[in-house]
Design an enzyme around this catalytic site. Sequence first.
Site, PDB file in Angstrom:
ATOM      1  CB  CYS A   7      -1.362   4.308  -1.271  1.00  0.00           C
ATOM      2  SG  CYS A   7      -2.797   3.550  -2.049  1.00  0.00           S
ATOM      3  NE  ARG A  13       1.071   1.091  -0.296  1.00  0.00           N
ATOM      4  CZ  ARG A  13       2.200   1.566  -0.805  1.00  0.00           C
ATOM      5  NH1 ARG A  13       3.253   1.737  -0.027  1.00  0.00           N
ATOM      6  NH2 ARG A  13       2.278   1.885  -2.087  1.00  0.00           N
ATOM      7  CG  ASP A 129       2.324  -1.675  -2.907  1.00  0.00           C
ATOM      8  OD1 ASP A 129       1.265  -2.288  -2.658  1.00  0.00           O
ATOM      9  OD2 ASP A 129       2.538  -1.103  -3.984  1.00  0.00           O
TER      10      ASP A 129
END
Length: 160
Positions: A7, A13, A129
């Site tokens: 990420c 994440r 996100d």
Amino acid sequence: MNILMVCTGNICRSPTAEGVLRHHLQAQGLADRVAVDSAGTHGYHIGDPPDPRTIRTALQYGVDLRPLRARQVEAADFERFDLLLAMDDGHYRALQKLQLQNPSGQRNTGNIRYYLDFAAKAGLRELPDPYYGGNDGFERVFRLCEAATEGLLAHIRQHM
């Protein structure tokens, strides 16, 4: 098999995806056969633990992310990992660009995939996100990681 979750900063994440996969591999007796790591496309948080909201959400489900530390993805990761899983379009493009710097000169982008491609029922390609939102975003990311891990485990079994 070696898998890298990717990420932006490696604090929300990708550590969640790493932790969920590790948790399931351990539960299914596959932890010694699959190596899992995570990294960020940017070095904003190198050496930092995951975001406290990420840790708190995962702990609610018995997944401990506290030992993880952020790092930045590097060209050599294309040698170390069989599968690099991008959380969104920006990560996917960054991985493709970085692969051009791969020391071995390998240019096959087949080992770069979208993480949520393994969660067919999710109906999403990009994992949202949660960083700038509330706790519900971290909960959603965790649930999507659970869904993707189910498909990823099937993929792993098929390729072992």
